[in-house]
Design an enzyme around this catalytic site. Sequence first.
Site, PDB file in Angstrom:
ATOM      1  CG  ASP A  51      -0.391  -0.071   2.516  1.00  0.00           C
ATOM      2  OD1 ASP A  51       0.848  -0.145   2.609  1.00  0.00           O
ATOM      3  OD2 ASP A  51      -1.144  -0.038   3.518  1.00  0.00           O
ATOM      4  CB  SER A  52       4.587   1.668  -0.188  1.00  0.00           C
ATOM      5  OG  SER A  52       4.773   0.551  -1.028  1.00  0.00           O
ATOM      6  CG  ASP A  90       0.544  -3.997   2.220  1.00  0.00           C
ATOM      7  OD1 ASP A  90       0.675  -4.782   3.179  1.00  0.00           O
ATOM      8  OD2 ASP A  90       1.378  -3.116   1.934  1.00  0.00           O
ATOM      9  CE  LYS A 119       3.384  -5.890   3.904  1.00  0.00           C
ATOM     10  NZ  LYS A 119       2.960  -4.671   4.605  1.00  0.00           N
ATOM     11  CD  GLU A 121       0.846  -1.627   7.808  1.00  0.00           C
ATOM     12  OE1 GLU A 121       0.571  -0.690   8.580  1.00  0.00           O
ATOM     13  OE2 GLU A 121       1.367  -1.448   6.689  1.00  0.00           O
ATOM     14  CD  GLU A 188       8.150  -0.249   7.482  1.00  0.00           C
ATOM     15  OE1 GLU A 188       7.153  -0.935   7.164  1.00  0.00           O
ATOM     16  OE2 GLU A 188       8.347   0.905   7.042  1.00  0.00           O
TER      17      GLU A 188
HETATM   18  O1  KIV Z   1       3.601  -1.078   1.613  1.00  0.00           O
HETATM   19  C1  KIV Z   1       4.788  -1.426   1.606  1.00  0.00           C
HETATM   20  O2  KIV Z   1       5.549  -1.159   0.677  1.00  0.00           O
HETATM   21  C2  KIV Z   1       5.289  -2.164   2.757  1.00  0.00           C
HETATM   22  C3  KIV Z   1       6.770  -2.289   2.875  1.00  0.00           C
HETATM   23  C4  KIV Z   1       7.264  -1.095   3.601  1.00  0.00           C
HETATM   24  C5  KIV Z   1       7.180  -3.567   3.512  1.00  0.00           C
HETATM   25  O3  KIV Z   1       4.539  -2.595   3.593  1.00  0.00           O
END
Ligand code: KIV
Length: 271
Positions: A51-52, A90, A119, A121, A188
């Site tokens: 989600d970056s 994500d 993934k 968080e 991270e």
């Molecule tokens: O969204 C992303 O790119 C991430 C990385 C920082 C691992 O979660």
Amino acid sequence: MSTQSEINKVSTLGLKRLKESGEKIAALTAYDAAFATVLDEAGIDLILVGDSLGMVVQGCATTIPVTVEEMIYHTQLVVRGAKRAMVMADMPFMSYSSAHDCLHNAARLMKEGGAEIVKLEWGALEIPMVSRLTDCGIPVCAHLGLTPQAIHKFGAYRVQGREHDTAKRMIDDAFVLEEAGADVLLLECVPTQLAAQIRRNATVPVIGIGAGPEVDGQILVLYDILDIWPGKRTRFSKNYMAQARSIQGAIEAYVKEVKAVSFPSAEFSFE
Ligand code: KIV
């Protein structure tokens, strides 16, 4: 047409085998088919549709505005380019805050997006959700340490786990998340020694970003290593374009350094 086994597609089992053999997992983010193809051909084992993308593709200040629809769209693009690498997607902010939403959105990322693992968080919510996903046969990566979706809670992008109590909580969380069924742990911005301890305790692969060299694999944000935003790179990320003659060459150099454990050196790690 080649079958999946001929291509030797990386799976959760493949990641675990890499951990057990001591070979480091080389991972990067990607958001489209063109880059996914380049990463795949350079030998990247795992591609994260992070989600970056909210920050590096959409130009937002944080990852918070990213939607499930956008994640599905970008995952579809990446899946088209990733023949060998495993594709992780994500789950965006607040897309897994209830059991119903978590299962519904994870299923969409897999069924519509084509993701092979999702993934998520952030502490307390993560544990029951990992367990729910596992019960449904959905592979899951639990992201610990600095979790960017909680940036407004943290107040700043800072190293996590430097104090005794926060370090202990992270060790305990990692253990519980693995027990709940997490297939991969991602750390991270964590001090090298803490990450090393979590990795020693874990039977599942532990991948780090700013977590030092003593984990099972490394991941970075693609646009950071390609120096697409000069001056904006994070302290733990390395500019691989500085020595490379092409994007392919830069990615290959990253894979080589991760496998040889020459990245990350102390310069790109935290004490
Ligand atoms: O969204 C992303 O790119 C991430 C990385 C920082 C691992 O979660």
